[in-house]
Design a protein around this motif. Sequence first.
Motif, short mmCIF file in Angstrom:
data_model
loop_
_atom_site.label_atom_id
_atom_site.label_comp_id
_atom_site.label_asym_id
_atom_site.label_seq_id
_atom_site.Cartn_x
_atom_site.Cartn_y
_atom_site.Cartn_z
N PHE A 1 -5.00 -4.06 -7.48
CA PHE A 1 -6.11 -3.12 -7.60
C PHE A 1 -5.63 -1.89 -8.35
O PHE A 1 -4.50 -1.44 -8.15
CB PHE A 1 -6.63 -2.70 -6.22
CG PHE A 1 -7.15 -3.86 -5.41
CD1 PHE A 1 -8.42 -4.35 -5.61
CD2 PHE A 1 -6.35 -4.45 -4.44
CE1 PHE A 1 -8.90 -5.41 -4.87
CE2 PHE A 1 -6.82 -5.51 -3.68
CZ PHE A 1 -8.10 -5.99 -3.89
N SER B 1 -8.87 1.21 1.61
CA SER B 1 -8.77 1.68 0.22
C SER B 1 -7.34 1.91 -0.25
O SER B 1 -7.10 1.96 -1.45
CB SER B 1 -9.60 2.95 0.04
OG SER B 1 -9.10 3.99 0.87
N SER C 1 -5.08 1.78 -8.85
CA SER C 1 -4.98 2.89 -7.87
C SER C 1 -5.53 4.16 -8.44
O SER C 1 -5.59 4.39 -9.59
CB SER C 1 -3.53 3.10 -7.48
OG SER C 1 -3.05 1.93 -6.87
N SER D 1 -10.72 -10.59 -0.52
CA SER D 1 -9.95 -9.56 -1.24
C SER D 1 -10.80 -8.32 -1.46
O SER D 1 -10.35 -7.19 -1.24
CB SER D 1 -9.46 -10.10 -2.58
OG SER D 1 -8.53 -11.14 -2.39
N GLN D 2 -12.03 -8.52 -1.87
CA GLN D 2 -12.94 -7.40 -2.12
C GLN D 2 -13.26 -6.66 -0.82
O GLN D 2 -13.24 -5.43 -0.77
CB GLN D 2 -14.23 -7.93 -2.76
CG GLN D 2 -15.24 -6.85 -3.07
CD GLN D 2 -16.51 -7.43 -3.67
OE1 GLN D 2 -16.84 -8.60 -3.49
NE2 GLN D 2 -17.22 -6.59 -4.38
N LYS E 1 -10.25 -4.58 0.37
CA LYS E 1 -10.08 -3.37 -0.43
C LYS E 1 -11.14 -2.33 -0.08
O LYS E 1 -10.85 -1.13 0.02
CB LYS E 1 -10.13 -3.71 -1.92
CG LYS E 1 -10.01 -2.50 -2.84
CD LYS E 1 -8.69 -1.76 -2.68
CE LYS E 1 -8.58 -0.63 -3.70
NZ LYS E 1 -7.39 0.17 -3.51
N GLU E 2 -12.38 -2.76 0.15
CA GLU E 2 -13.44 -1.83 0.52
C GLU E 2 -13.16 -1.17 1.87
O GLU E 2 -13.49 0.00 2.06
CB GLU E 2 -14.79 -2.56 0.59
CG GLU E 2 -15.34 -2.95 -0.77
CD GLU E 2 -16.54 -3.88 -0.69
OE1 GLU E 2 -16.99 -4.21 0.44
OE2 GLU E 2 -17.02 -4.29 -1.76
N ILE F 1 -4.94 -0.11 -0.18
CA ILE F 1 -4.32 -1.35 -0.68
C ILE F 1 -4.12 -1.26 -2.19
O ILE F 1 -5.06 -0.97 -2.93
CB ILE F 1 -5.17 -2.59 -0.34
CG1 ILE F 1 -5.23 -2.80 1.17
CG2 ILE F 1 -4.62 -3.83 -1.04
CD1 ILE F 1 -6.15 -3.93 1.60
N ASN F 2 -2.89 -1.52 -2.63
CA ASN F 2 -2.58 -1.58 -4.06
C ASN F 2 -2.55 -3.02 -4.56
O ASN F 2 -3.10 -3.34 -5.61
CB ASN F 2 -1.23 -0.91 -4.36
CG ASN F 2 -1.25 0.56 -4.01
OD1 ASN F 2 -2.24 1.25 -4.19
ND2 ASN F 2 -0.14 1.05 -3.49
N TYR G 1 0.84 -1.20 0.00
CA TYR G 1 0.00 0.00 0.00
C TYR G 1 0.87 1.25 0.00
O TYR G 1 2.05 1.21 0.27
CB TYR G 1 -0.96 0.00 1.19
CG TYR G 1 -0.33 0.28 2.54
CD1 TYR G 1 -0.49 1.51 3.15
CD2 TYR G 1 0.42 -0.68 3.20
CE1 TYR G 1 0.07 1.78 4.39
CE2 TYR G 1 0.98 -0.43 4.44
CZ TYR G 1 0.80 0.80 5.03
OH TYR G 1 1.36 1.06 6.26
#
Length: 110
Positions: free
Chosen positions: A108, A80, A110, A72-73, A76-77, A82-83, A35
């Motif tokens: 993800f 935020s 960016s 994973s989803q 990330k939610e 997280i790359n 991140y």
Amino acid sequence: MKIFIEDLNFQCIIGILDFERKQEQDVIINLEIEYTYDKNEFINYADVAELIKKTMKQEKYLLIEDALLNLSQILKENFSKINTLNLKITKSSILPDCRVSVEELTSFDS
């Protein structure tokens, strides 16, 4: 910046076999989060570990693959920044002579 959570152990319902739906089993989570670090905004690894445990216990996934994609989803939610996320779920006692794992690397935008 990278965060590593290694050998996060807990029990949950996961699997498609009849006995797996009735009895919690040991799982081990390993993950690596890459991140963008900002002094005022960082990712709290304790929150990450707790979210994983809570989600796994609530969802009672049938397949490790489904757990990986959903976690994973959700991560990330909730985080935020997280790359990339490399997440591995191991069922340590499902087979008598080995541990079984599935791993997913997610990048993800960016």
